[in-house]
Design a protein around this motif. Structure first.
Motif, PDB file in Angstrom:
ATOM      1  N   THR A   1       0.837  -1.196   0.000  1.00 43.81           N
ATOM      2  CA  THR A   1       0.000   0.000   0.000  1.00 43.81           C
ATOM      3  C   THR A   1       0.878   1.255   0.000  1.00 43.81           C
ATOM      4  O   THR A   1       2.067   1.212   0.334  1.00 43.81           O
ATOM      5  N   GLU A   2       0.259   2.357  -0.366  1.00 44.21           N
ATOM      6  CA  GLU A   2       1.001   3.620  -0.412  1.00 44.21           C
ATOM      7  C   GLU A   2       1.494   4.028   0.972  1.00 44.21           C
ATOM      8  O   GLU A   2       2.621   4.508   1.123  1.00 44.21           O
ATOM      9  N   ALA A   3       0.656   3.838   1.996  1.00 45.23           N
ATOM     10  CA  ALA A   3       1.055   4.219   3.350  1.00 45.23           C
ATOM     11  C   ALA A   3       2.241   3.384   3.821  1.00 45.23           C
ATOM     12  O   ALA A   3       3.181   3.909   4.447  1.00 45.23           O
ATOM     13  N   GLN A   4       2.221   2.089   3.539  1.00 41.20           N
ATOM     14  CA  GLN A   4       3.331   1.222   3.933  1.00 41.20           C
ATOM     15  C   GLN A   4       4.626   1.654   3.238  1.00 41.20           C
ATOM     16  O   GLN A   4       5.692   1.714   3.858  1.00 41.20           O
ATOM     17  N   LEU A   5       4.521   1.947   1.958  1.00 39.36           N
ATOM     18  CA  LEU A   5       5.693   2.360   1.190  1.00 39.36           C
ATOM     19  C   LEU A   5       6.244   3.676   1.716  1.00 39.36           C
ATOM     20  O   LEU A   5       7.467   3.841   1.857  1.00 39.36           O
ATOM     21  N   ARG A   6       5.362   4.609   2.024  1.00 40.95           N
ATOM     22  CA  ARG A   6       5.796   5.911   2.534  1.00 40.95           C
ATOM     23  C   ARG A   6       6.480   5.759   3.885  1.00 40.95           C
ATOM     24  O   ARG A   6       7.535   6.373   4.138  1.00 40.95           O
ATOM     25  N   ASN A   7       5.913   4.945   4.774  1.00 38.69           N
ATOM     26  CA  ASN A   7       6.503   4.786   6.100  1.00 38.69           C
ATOM     27  C   ASN A   7       7.887   4.145   6.048  1.00 38.69           C
ATOM     28  O   ASN A   7       8.830   4.617   6.684  1.00 38.69           O
ATOM     29  N   LEU A   8       8.011   3.057   5.300  1.00 39.92           N
ATOM     30  CA  LEU A   8       9.266   2.305   5.295  1.00 39.92           C
ATOM     31  C   LEU A   8      10.362   3.006   4.512  1.00 39.92           C
ATOM     32  O   LEU A   8      11.523   3.028   4.943  1.00 39.92           O
ATOM     33  N   PHE A   9      10.004   3.614   3.365  1.00 39.81           N
ATOM     34  CA  PHE A   9      11.027   4.201   2.505  1.00 39.81           C
ATOM     35  C   PHE A   9      11.047   5.725   2.523  1.00 39.81           C
ATOM     36  O   PHE A   9      12.064   6.325   2.175  1.00 39.81           O
ATOM     37  N   GLY A  10       9.950   6.362   2.902  1.00 39.78           N
ATOM     38  CA  GLY A  10       9.905   7.810   2.865  1.00 39.78           C
ATOM     39  C   GLY A  10      10.044   8.496   4.204  1.00 39.78           C
ATOM     40  O   GLY A  10      10.238   9.701   4.270  1.00 39.78           O
ATOM     41  N   GLU A  11       9.944   7.727   5.279  1.00 43.22           N
ATOM     42  CA  GLU A  11      10.029   8.306   6.621  1.00 43.22           C
ATOM     43  C   GLU A  11      11.269   7.812   7.363  1.00 43.22           C
ATOM     44  O   GLU A  11      11.255   7.595   8.567  1.00 43.22           O
TER      45      GLU A  11
END
Length: 264
Positions: free
Chosen positions: A53-63
């Protein structure tokens, strides 16, 4: 740089329309949803093959390396009375990092992707299955032999991640030019657990630079064995006699690029 992946890589290298949900953008681009891979998924509450999901991707790679479910974890901790600072900390996977992951690009050597592009449905499915298995084998090799977590003063201690790693795989069917080209992006998180259960970060230069030739060789060998076992190689010779020999000078690609996080 993670924004580039959310805008383009996850939707087949096309430009994702603004304010379009990820699943809609992928459907419009004609590419499947991303899938999770790696032995480190279980401890994060994820499973192999589960949709990214977009949220999972953002948390792991964007945060800077937060838990894929960091938002849920933080909300749960706040609900039981924890302070915002403690709730935020509970959603982290160890220390924040500058480079959150490495992007590996896997594509078959020319004979195989021509076989995929020109073959019938049965042949295409066989090639895709072998292609996926080759990626799985490369990831297993990285987990078992390549990835090293460094910790302690000046990184004096080095250990393999005993619980494995976590990666998100995205399938593409075309090159940027629009020509048919089967290839996958594998976003490998640098986060891994040490033997004591604490989260550390793998040394990204190892898999990206020191082992690039080994990655390509393993990927190519895995595909050739798989195609021969499936009989697709024999069908290719019958239907496309002009195609080059895979055992010759055909080279697959397993390029690796660091995935940087924005400075904060």
């Amino acid at each position: 740089m993670h924004r580039y992946y959310l805008r383009e890589t996850v939707v087949g290298d096309g430009r994702r329309p603004a304010r379009t949900p990820l699943y809609e953008a992928q459907e419009q681009a004609g590419v499947p949803a991303g899938r999770w891979m790696g032995r480190g998924l279980a401890v994060l509450g994820l499973a192999p093959g589960e949709e990214v999901t977009e949220a999972q991707l953002r948390n792991l790679f964007g945060e800077r390396g937060r838990h894929p479910y960091a938002d849920r974890i933080e909300a749960d901790r706040l609900a039981v009375g924890d302070s915002p600072k403690k709730a935020y900390r509970d959603g982290a996977l160890g220390r924040r990092v500058t480079v959150a992951g490495v992007d590996f690009v896997f594509r078959p050597q020319p004979t195989i992707y021509l076989l995929w592009a020109l073959g019938d449905e049965e042949t295409r499915l066989a090639v895709e299955a072998v292609h996926e298995r080759a990626i799985e084998r490369v990831l297993e090799w990285i987990e078992d032999e390549v990835a090293v977590i460094r910790y302690g003063k000046d990184g004096i201690y080095r250990v393999l991640p005993p619980g494995g790693l976590v990666a998100a795989r995205f399938r593409h069917y075309e090159a940027r030019s629009g020509r048919p080209l089967l290839h996958d992006h594998l976003l490998l998180s640098v986060k891994g657990q040490r033997l004591d259960g604490k989260w550390g970060s793998i040394h990204t230069l190892g898999p990206a630079r020191e082992h690039g030739r080994g990655l390509r060789a393993l990927q190519r060998a895995g595909r050739l064995r798989g195609l021969r076992g499936a009989g697709a190689g024999d069908r290719a010779a019958d239907r496309h006699p002009g195609a080059p020999d895979c055992d010759g000078d055909c080279r697959g690609a397993a390029r690796a690029d660091p995935l940087d996080c924005p400075a904060q």
